[in-house]
Design a protein around this motif. Structure first.
Motif, PDB file in Angstrom:
ATOM      1  N   UNK A  13      50.045  50.793  49.251  1.00 51.86           N
ATOM      2  CA  UNK A  13      49.634  51.852  48.331  1.00 51.86           C
ATOM      3  C   UNK A  13      49.963  51.472  46.894  1.00 51.86           C
ATOM      4  N   UNK A  14      51.120  50.864  46.675  1.00 50.00           N
ATOM      5  CA  UNK A  14      51.494  50.435  45.330  1.00 50.00           C
ATOM      6  C   UNK A  14      50.519  49.374  44.818  1.00 50.00           C
ATOM      7  N   UNK A  15      50.154  48.448  45.688  1.00 51.15           N
ATOM      8  CA  UNK A  15      49.186  47.420  45.302  1.00 51.15           C
ATOM      9  C   UNK A  15      47.827  48.015  44.963  1.00 51.15           C
ATOM     10  N   UNK A  16      47.406  49.004  45.760  1.00 54.74           N
ATOM     11  CA  UNK A  16      46.129  49.660  45.483  1.00 54.74           C
ATOM     12  C   UNK A  16      46.179  50.432  44.173  1.00 54.74           C
ATOM     13  N   UNK A  17      47.298  51.072  43.901  1.00 51.34           N
ATOM     14  CA  UNK A  17      47.438  51.787  42.632  1.00 51.34           C
ATOM     15  C   UNK A  17      47.378  50.816  41.452  1.00 51.34           C
ATOM     16  N   UNK A  18      48.033  49.681  41.576  1.00 48.97           N
ATOM     17  CA  UNK A  18      47.989  48.680  40.503  1.00 48.97           C
ATOM     18  C   UNK A  18      46.578  48.148  40.302  1.00 48.97           C
ATOM     19  N   UNK A  19      45.890  47.892  41.429  1.00 54.97           N
ATOM     20  CA  UNK A  19      44.513  47.409  41.345  1.00 54.97           C
ATOM     21  C   UNK A  19      43.618  48.449  40.678  1.00 54.97           C
ATOM     22  N   UNK A  20      43.789  49.704  41.034  1.00 53.19           N
ATOM     23  CA  UNK A  20      43.001  50.778  40.435  1.00 53.19           C
ATOM     24  C   UNK A  20      43.256  50.871  38.937  1.00 53.19           C
ATOM     25  N   UNK A  21      44.502  50.801  38.533  1.00 51.89           N
ATOM     26  CA  UNK A  21      44.829  50.854  37.108  1.00 51.89           C
ATOM     27  C   UNK A  21      44.232  49.670  36.358  1.00 51.89           C
ATOM     28  N   UNK A  22      44.275  48.492  36.988  1.00 48.19           N
ATOM     29  CA  UNK A  22      43.714  47.304  36.344  1.00 48.19           C
ATOM     30  C   UNK A  22      42.207  47.449  36.168  1.00 48.19           C
ATOM     31  N   UNK A  26      40.052  47.464  32.561  1.00 54.49           N
ATOM     32  CA  UNK A  26      39.020  46.517  32.130  1.00 54.49           C
ATOM     33  C   UNK A  26      37.634  47.153  32.129  1.00 54.49           C
ATOM     34  N   UNK A  27      37.573  48.471  32.367  1.00 54.60           N
ATOM     35  CA  UNK A  27      36.331  49.229  32.326  1.00 54.60           C
ATOM     36  C   UNK A  27      35.319  48.682  33.328  1.00 54.60           C
ATOM     37  N   UNK A  29      33.976  50.110  35.906  1.00 54.84           N
ATOM     38  CA  UNK A  29      32.907  51.044  36.277  1.00 54.84           C
ATOM     39  C   UNK A  29      31.713  50.910  35.334  1.00 54.84           C
ATOM     40  N   UNK A  30      31.981  50.748  34.044  1.00 51.93           N
ATOM     41  CA  UNK A  30      30.881  50.586  33.089  1.00 51.93           C
ATOM     42  C   UNK A  30      30.137  49.276  33.347  1.00 51.93           C
ATOM     43  N   UNK A  31      30.869  48.230  33.737  1.00 55.41           N
ATOM     44  CA  UNK A  31      30.233  46.949  34.048  1.00 55.41           C
ATOM     45  C   UNK A  31      29.332  47.079  35.273  1.00 55.41           C
ATOM     46  N   UNK A  32      29.791  47.781  36.287  1.00 58.54           N
ATOM     47  CA  UNK A  32      28.978  47.982  37.492  1.00 58.54           C
ATOM     48  C   UNK A  32      27.746  48.805  37.155  1.00 58.54           C
ATOM     49  N   UNK A  33      27.898  49.841  36.330  1.00 59.03           N
ATOM     50  CA  UNK A  33      26.738  50.635  35.910  1.00 59.03           C
ATOM     51  C   UNK A  33      25.728  49.774  35.155  1.00 59.03           C
ATOM     52  N   UNK A  34      26.218  48.898  34.315  1.00 55.96           N
ATOM     53  CA  UNK A  34      25.335  48.020  33.553  1.00 55.96           C
ATOM     54  C   UNK A  34      24.577  47.065  34.478  1.00 55.96           C
ATOM     55  N   UNK A  35      25.247  46.562  35.510  1.00 53.42           N
ATOM     56  CA  UNK A  35      24.573  45.661  36.446  1.00 53.42           C
ATOM     57  C   UNK A  35      23.535  46.383  37.287  1.00 53.42           C
ATOM     58  N   UNK A  36      23.693  47.681  37.466  1.00 53.00           N
ATOM     59  CA  UNK A  36      22.744  48.436  38.272  1.00 53.00           C
ATOM     60  C   UNK A  36      21.512  48.854  37.480  1.00 53.00           C
ATOM     61  N   UNK A  37      21.528  48.673  36.160  1.00 52.59           N
ATOM     62  CA  UNK A  37      20.354  48.964  35.327  1.00 52.59           C
ATOM     63  C   UNK A  37      19.926  47.678  34.615  1.00 52.59           C
ATOM     64  N   UNK A  38      19.095  46.859  35.276  1.00 52.34           N
ATOM     65  CA  UNK A  38      18.744  45.549  34.723  1.00 52.34           C
ATOM     66  C   UNK A  38      17.978  45.625  33.404  1.00 52.34           C
TER      67      UNK A  38
END
Length: 104
Positions: A13-22, A26-27, A29-38
Protein backbone atom coordinates in the motif's frame (compact mmCIF):
# COMPACT_ATOMS: atom_id res chain seq x y z
CA UNK A 1 2.12 -15.78 9.57
CA UNK A 2 -0.58 -13.13 9.83
CA UNK A 3 1.93 -10.51 10.90
CA UNK A 4 4.00 -11.10 7.78
CA UNK A 5 0.96 -10.76 5.53
CA UNK A 6 -0.12 -7.50 7.16
CA UNK A 7 3.35 -6.08 6.89
CA UNK A 8 3.63 -7.12 3.26
CA UNK A 9 0.27 -5.51 2.49
CA UNK A 10 1.21 -2.31 4.26
CA UNK A 11 4.44 -2.10 2.25
CA UNK A 12 2.48 -2.70 -0.93
CA UNK A 13 0.00 0.00 0.00
CA UNK A 14 2.86 2.39 0.79
CA UNK A 15 4.44 1.63 -2.58
CA UNK A 16 1.13 2.23 -4.35
CA UNK A 17 0.67 5.52 -2.53
CA UNK A 18 4.16 6.64 -3.56
CA UNK A 19 3.50 5.60 -7.15
CA UNK A 20 0.21 7.51 -7.15
CA UNK A 21 1.86 10.64 -5.78
CA UNK A 22 4.63 10.39 -8.37
CA UNK A 23 2.19 9.98 -11.29
CA UNK A 24 0.15 12.93 -10.06
CA UNK A 25 3.33 14.99 -9.72
CA UNK A 26 4.42 14.38 -13.32
CA UNK A 27 0.87 15.08 -14.56
CA UNK A 28 0.50 11.62 -16.06
CA UNK A 29 -3.27 11.96 -16.49
CA UNK A 30 -2.89 14.96 -18.80
CA UNK A 31 -0.32 13.02 -20.85
CA UNK A 32 -2.70 10.07 -21.22
CA UNK A 33 -5.52 12.44 -22.24
CA UNK A 34 -3.24 13.99 -24.84
CA UNK A 35 -2.35 10.58 -26.27
CA UNK A 36 -6.03 9.70 -26.56
CA UNK A 37 -6.71 12.77 -28.75
CA UNK A 38 -4.32 12.42 -31.72
CA UNK A 39 -5.59 15.55 -33.53
CA UNK A 40 -4.81 17.73 -30.54
CA UNK A 41 -1.38 16.11 -30.24
CA UNK A 42 -0.71 16.74 -33.95
CA UNK A 43 -1.85 20.36 -33.66
CA UNK A 44 0.38 21.00 -30.66
CA UNK A 45 3.35 19.44 -32.46
CA UNK A 46 2.65 21.53 -35.57
CA UNK A 47 2.49 24.77 -33.60
CA UNK A 48 5.62 23.82 -31.65
CA UNK A 49 7.47 23.03 -34.88
CA UNK A 50 6.49 26.35 -36.45
CA UNK A 51 7.75 28.32 -33.46
CA UNK A 52 10.94 26.25 -33.26
CA UNK A 53 11.61 26.96 -36.94
CA UNK A 54 11.00 30.67 -36.47
CA UNK A 55 13.30 30.72 -33.47
CA UNK A 56 16.07 28.97 -35.34
CA UNK A 57 15.69 31.31 -38.33
CA UNK A 58 15.69 34.47 -36.25
CA UNK A 59 18.52 33.25 -34.04
CA UNK A 60 20.70 32.38 -37.02
CA UNK A 61 19.99 35.77 -38.58
CA UNK A 62 21.05 37.61 -35.42
CA UNK A 63 24.22 35.53 -35.03
CA UNK A 64 25.16 35.91 -38.72
CA UNK A 65 24.61 39.67 -38.48
CA UNK A 66 26.86 39.88 -35.43
CA UNK A 67 29.57 37.87 -37.21
CA UNK A 68 29.39 40.23 -40.20
CA UNK A 69 29.69 43.26 -37.90
CA UNK A 70 32.71 41.77 -36.14
CA UNK A 71 34.36 40.96 -39.48
CA UNK A 72 33.76 44.51 -40.69
CA UNK A 73 35.42 45.89 -37.57
CA UNK A 74 38.37 43.53 -38.02
CA UNK A 75 38.71 44.65 -41.62
CA UNK A 76 39.03 48.25 -40.47
CA UNK A 77 41.98 47.25 -38.26
CA UNK A 78 43.75 46.01 -41.41
CA UNK A 79 45.30 42.94 -39.77
CA UNK A 80 47.34 41.02 -42.36
CA UNK A 81 46.20 37.45 -41.63
CA UNK A 82 42.56 38.27 -41.04
CA UNK A 83 42.47 40.73 -43.94
CA UNK A 84 43.69 38.05 -46.36
CA UNK A 85 41.15 35.59 -44.99
CA UNK A 86 38.32 38.12 -45.41
CA UNK A 87 39.49 38.92 -48.97
CA UNK A 88 39.45 35.20 -49.83
CA UNK A 89 35.99 34.88 -48.32
CA UNK A 90 34.71 37.85 -50.38
CA UNK A 91 36.14 36.30 -53.56
CA UNK A 92 34.41 32.99 -52.83
CA UNK A 93 31.07 34.73 -52.21
CA UNK A 94 31.43 36.83 -55.38
CA UNK A 95 32.23 33.70 -57.37
CA UNK A 96 29.12 31.98 -56.05
CA UNK A 97 26.95 34.99 -56.85
CA UNK A 98 28.26 35.21 -60.41
CA UNK A 99 27.80 31.47 -60.93
CA UNK A 100 24.19 31.70 -59.80
CA UNK A 101 23.41 34.53 -62.20
CA UNK A 102 23.88 32.20 -65.17
CA UNK A 103 21.93 29.27 -63.76
CA UNK A 104 18.62 31.10 -63.45
Amino acid sequence: MRLRRKRRHSLTNLGLLRLTEYLEGVNFAAYVDLLQTPWRLALLNLIGGIFRGLGIGLGFTVIAGLVVLVLQQLELLNLPVIGKWIADLVQIVDGQLKAREFTY
